[in-house]
Design a protein around this motif. Sequence first.
Motif, PDB file in Angstrom:
ATOM      1  N   THR A 188       0.820  -1.213   0.000  1.00 24.36           N
ATOM      2  CA  THR A 188       0.000   0.000   0.000  1.00 24.36           C
ATOM      3  C   THR A 188       0.849   1.257   0.000  1.00 24.36           C
ATOM      4  OG1 THR A 188      -0.141  -0.054   2.405  1.00 24.36           O
ATOM      5  CG2 THR A 188      -1.933  -1.117   1.169  1.00 24.36           C
ATOM      6  N   GLY A 189       2.155   1.108   0.085  1.00 25.67           N
ATOM      7  CA  GLY A 189       3.045   2.256   0.157  1.00 25.67           C
ATOM      8  C   GLY A 189       2.798   3.317  -0.896  1.00 25.67           C
ATOM      9  N   PRO A 190       2.876   2.953  -2.192  1.00 27.71           N
ATOM     10  CA  PRO A 190       2.653   3.975  -3.221  1.00 27.71           C
ATOM     11  C   PRO A 190       1.262   4.600  -3.160  1.00 27.71           C
ATOM     12  CG  PRO A 190       3.718   2.059  -4.163  1.00 27.71           C
ATOM     13  CD  PRO A 190       3.324   1.700  -2.761  1.00 27.71           C
ATOM     14  N   MET A 191       0.255   3.810  -2.803  1.00 27.67           N
ATOM     15  CA  MET A 191      -1.106   4.352  -2.718  1.00 27.67           C
ATOM     16  C   MET A 191      -1.202   5.369  -1.593  1.00 27.67           C
ATOM     17  SD  MET A 191      -2.768   3.162  -5.164  1.00 27.67           S
ATOM     18  CE  MET A 191      -2.791   1.821  -6.306  1.00 27.67           C
ATOM     19  N   VAL A 192      -0.524   5.092  -0.508  1.00 26.68           N
ATOM     20  CA  VAL A 192      -0.524   6.029   0.618  1.00 26.68           C
ATOM     21  C   VAL A 192       0.152   7.333   0.207  1.00 26.68           C
ATOM     22  CG1 VAL A 192       0.381   6.431   2.946  1.00 26.68           C
ATOM     23  CG2 VAL A 192      -0.637   4.228   2.375  1.00 26.68           C
ATOM     24  N   VAL A 193       1.223   7.220  -0.562  1.00 27.33           N
ATOM     25  CA  VAL A 193       1.921   8.424  -1.023  1.00 27.33           C
ATOM     26  C   VAL A 193       1.012   9.235  -1.942  1.00 27.33           C
ATOM     27  CG1 VAL A 193       3.918   9.314  -2.293  1.00 27.33           C
ATOM     28  CG2 VAL A 193       4.198   7.362  -0.764  1.00 27.33           C
ATOM     29  N   TRP A 194       0.313   8.553  -2.877  1.00 29.65           N
ATOM     30  CA  TRP A 194      -0.645   9.261  -3.744  1.00 29.65           C
ATOM     31  C   TRP A 194      -1.668  10.011  -2.901  1.00 29.65           C
ATOM     32  CZ3 TRP A 194       0.215  10.416  -8.495  1.00 29.65           C
ATOM     33  CH2 TRP A 194       0.797   9.534  -9.409  1.00 29.65           C
ATOM     34  N   ASP A 195      -2.224   9.322  -1.912  1.00 31.84           N
ATOM     35  CA  ASP A 195      -3.256   9.930  -1.067  1.00 31.84           C
ATOM     36  C   ASP A 195      -2.704  11.100  -0.257  1.00 31.84           C
ATOM     37  OD1 ASP A 195      -5.044   8.100  -2.101  1.00 31.84           O
ATOM     38  OD2 ASP A 195      -4.956   6.758  -0.365  1.00 31.84           O
ATOM     39  N   THR A 196      -1.470  10.973   0.218  1.00 29.76           N
ATOM     40  CA  THR A 196      -0.847  12.053   0.984  1.00 29.76           C
ATOM     41  C   THR A 196      -0.632  13.284   0.105  1.00 29.76           C
ATOM     42  OG1 THR A 196       0.250  10.447   2.421  1.00 29.76           O
ATOM     43  CG2 THR A 196       1.164  12.673   2.378  1.00 29.76           C
ATOM     44  N   ILE A 197      -0.144  13.068  -1.113  1.00 31.72           N
ATOM     45  CA  ILE A 197       0.047  14.184  -2.047  1.00 31.72           C
ATOM     46  C   ILE A 197      -1.299  14.865  -2.312  1.00 31.72           C
ATOM     47  CG2 ILE A 197       0.667  14.830  -4.415  1.00 31.72           C
ATOM     48  CD1 ILE A 197       2.666  12.477  -4.358  1.00 31.72           C
ATOM     49  N   ALA A 198      -2.331  14.056  -2.554  1.00 30.37           N
ATOM     50  CA  ALA A 198      -3.662  14.609  -2.835  1.00 30.37           C
ATOM     51  C   ALA A 198      -4.163  15.433  -1.655  1.00 30.37           C
ATOM     52  CB  ALA A 198      -4.648  13.498  -3.180  1.00 30.37           C
ATOM     53  N   GLN A 199      -3.978  14.936  -0.432  1.00 30.86           N
ATOM     54  CA  GLN A 199      -4.428  15.676   0.752  1.00 30.86           C
ATOM     55  C   GLN A 199      -3.688  17.003   0.882  1.00 30.86           C
ATOM     56  OE1 GLN A 199      -3.798  12.906   3.942  1.00 30.86           O
ATOM     57  NE2 GLN A 199      -5.694  11.776   3.534  1.00 30.86           N
ATOM     58  N   GLN A 200      -2.386  16.986   0.657  1.00 26.03           N
ATOM     59  CA  GLN A 200      -1.612  18.228   0.739  1.00 26.03           C
ATOM     60  C   GLN A 200      -2.090  19.229  -0.305  1.00 26.03           C
ATOM     61  OE1 GLN A 200       2.361  16.764   0.173  1.00 26.03           O
ATOM     62  NE2 GLN A 200       2.600  16.151   2.321  1.00 26.03           N
ATOM     63  N   LEU A 201      -2.329  18.743  -1.509  1.00 27.02           N
ATOM     64  CA  LEU A 201      -2.800  19.627  -2.575  1.00 27.02           C
ATOM     65  C   LEU A 201      -4.207  20.145  -2.303  1.00 27.02           C
ATOM     66  CD1 LEU A 201      -1.384  17.782  -5.695  1.00 27.02           C
ATOM     67  CD2 LEU A 201      -0.731  20.058  -4.879  1.00 27.02           C
ATOM     68  N   GLU A 202      -5.060  19.299  -1.733  1.00 27.33           N
ATOM     69  CA  GLU A 202      -6.422  19.740  -1.403  1.00 27.33           C
ATOM     70  C   GLU A 202      -6.381  20.872  -0.392  1.00 27.33           C
ATOM     71  OE1 GLU A 202      -8.150  16.014  -0.242  1.00 27.33           O
ATOM     72  OE2 GLU A 202      -8.610  15.464  -2.323  1.00 27.33           O
ATOM     73  N   ARG A 203      -5.516  20.757   0.619  1.00 22.79           N
ATOM     74  CA  ARG A 203      -5.385  21.833   1.609  1.00 22.79           C
ATOM     75  C   ARG A 203      -4.842  23.104   0.946  1.00 22.79           C
ATOM     76  NH1 ARG A 203      -3.815  17.477   5.055  1.00 22.79           N
ATOM     77  NH2 ARG A 203      -1.616  17.853   4.651  1.00 22.79           N
ATOM     78  N   LEU A 204      -3.866  22.926   0.062  1.00 26.31           N
ATOM     79  CA  LEU A 204      -3.291  24.066  -0.644  1.00 26.31           C
ATOM     80  C   LEU A 204      -4.352  24.756  -1.516  1.00 26.31           C
ATOM     81  CD1 LEU A 204      -0.746  25.721  -1.328  1.00 26.31           C
ATOM     82  CD2 LEU A 204      -0.279  24.039  -3.124  1.00 26.31           C
ATOM     83  N   VAL A 205      -5.122  23.960  -2.228  1.00 26.00           N
ATOM     84  CA  VAL A 205      -6.174  24.509  -3.095  1.00 26.00           C
ATOM     85  C   VAL A 205      -7.219  25.235  -2.264  1.00 26.00           C
ATOM     86  CG1 VAL A 205      -8.096  23.849  -4.597  1.00 26.00           C
ATOM     87  CG2 VAL A 205      -5.827  22.894  -5.006  1.00 26.00           C
ATOM     88  N   GLU A 206      -7.602  24.652  -1.129  1.00 28.65           N
ATOM     89  CA  GLU A 206      -8.577  25.319  -0.249  1.00 28.65           C
ATOM     90  C   GLU A 206      -8.075  26.680   0.169  1.00 28.65           C
ATOM     91  OE1 GLU A 206      -9.693  22.906   3.095  1.00 28.65           O
ATOM     92  OE2 GLU A 206     -10.426  21.288   1.801  1.00 28.65           O
ATOM     93  N   ARG A 207      -6.794  26.739   0.542  1.00 29.49           N
ATOM     94  CA  ARG A 207      -6.196  28.017   0.954  1.00 29.49           C
ATOM     95  C   ARG A 207      -6.191  29.023  -0.193  1.00 29.49           C
ATOM     96  NH1 ARG A 207      -0.827  26.321   2.952  1.00 29.49           N
ATOM     97  NH2 ARG A 207      -0.014  27.767   1.406  1.00 29.49           N
ATOM     98  N   MET A 208      -5.865  28.544  -1.364  1.00 29.71           N
ATOM     99  CA  MET A 208      -5.775  29.431  -2.533  1.00 29.71           C
ATOM    100  C   MET A 208      -7.140  29.921  -2.988  1.00 29.71           C
ATOM    101  SD  MET A 208      -2.595  29.728  -3.478  1.00 29.71           S
ATOM    102  CE  MET A 208      -2.001  29.677  -1.808  1.00 29.71           C
ATOM    103  N   GLU A 209      -8.157  29.079  -2.854  1.00 29.89           N
ATOM    104  CA  GLU A 209      -9.473  29.417  -3.379  1.00 29.89           C
ATOM    105  C   GLU A 209     -10.344  30.200  -2.379  1.00 29.89           C
ATOM    106  OE1 GLU A 209     -11.058  25.717  -4.875  1.00 29.89           O
ATOM    107  OE2 GLU A 209      -9.864  25.885  -6.711  1.00 29.89           O
ATOM    108  N   ARG A 210      -9.808  30.458  -1.192  1.00 33.20           N
ATOM    109  CA  ARG A 210     -10.554  31.251  -0.220  1.00 33.20           C
ATOM    110  C   ARG A 210     -10.537  32.694  -0.577  1.00 33.20           C
ATOM    111  NH1 ARG A 210      -8.648  29.463   5.586  1.00 33.20           N
ATOM    112  NH2 ARG A 210      -8.333  27.348   5.036  1.00 33.20           N
TER     113      ARG A 210
END
Length: 103
Positions: free
Chosen positions: A81-103
């Motif tokens: 599950t290692g690579p899948m966890v990394v994909w999910d972690t990247i997505a979560q970081q980007l989602e937080r970044l996008v939320e900050r940018m779109e506020r």
Amino acid sequence: MTETPKMKHLIQQHILEHEMRLKHVDTLLERAQSGIAKSGSSDAVEQLASAKAERDKLAGRIDEYKVKPPDQWSEAEFEKTGPMVVWDTIAQQLERLVERMER
């Protein structure tokens, strides 16, 4: 491991799961890039660059999976599950970044 219909299906499913995550991350990267262009945040630029580097590394792995002969796959690779966890972690970081940018 020899190629069987079940094995072929597992390989295809494994690749598709990675490709779906890649597509999601790419969508988030585009949104983050757009937000950064509007805000000009240097912290966000660094986060985006880091996420892109991780994305590129994982995307390269998908390319490797596509050319890997079926007899070189092992069942343990499907359970990793290692690579899948990394994909999910990247997505979560980007989602937080996008939320900050779109506020």
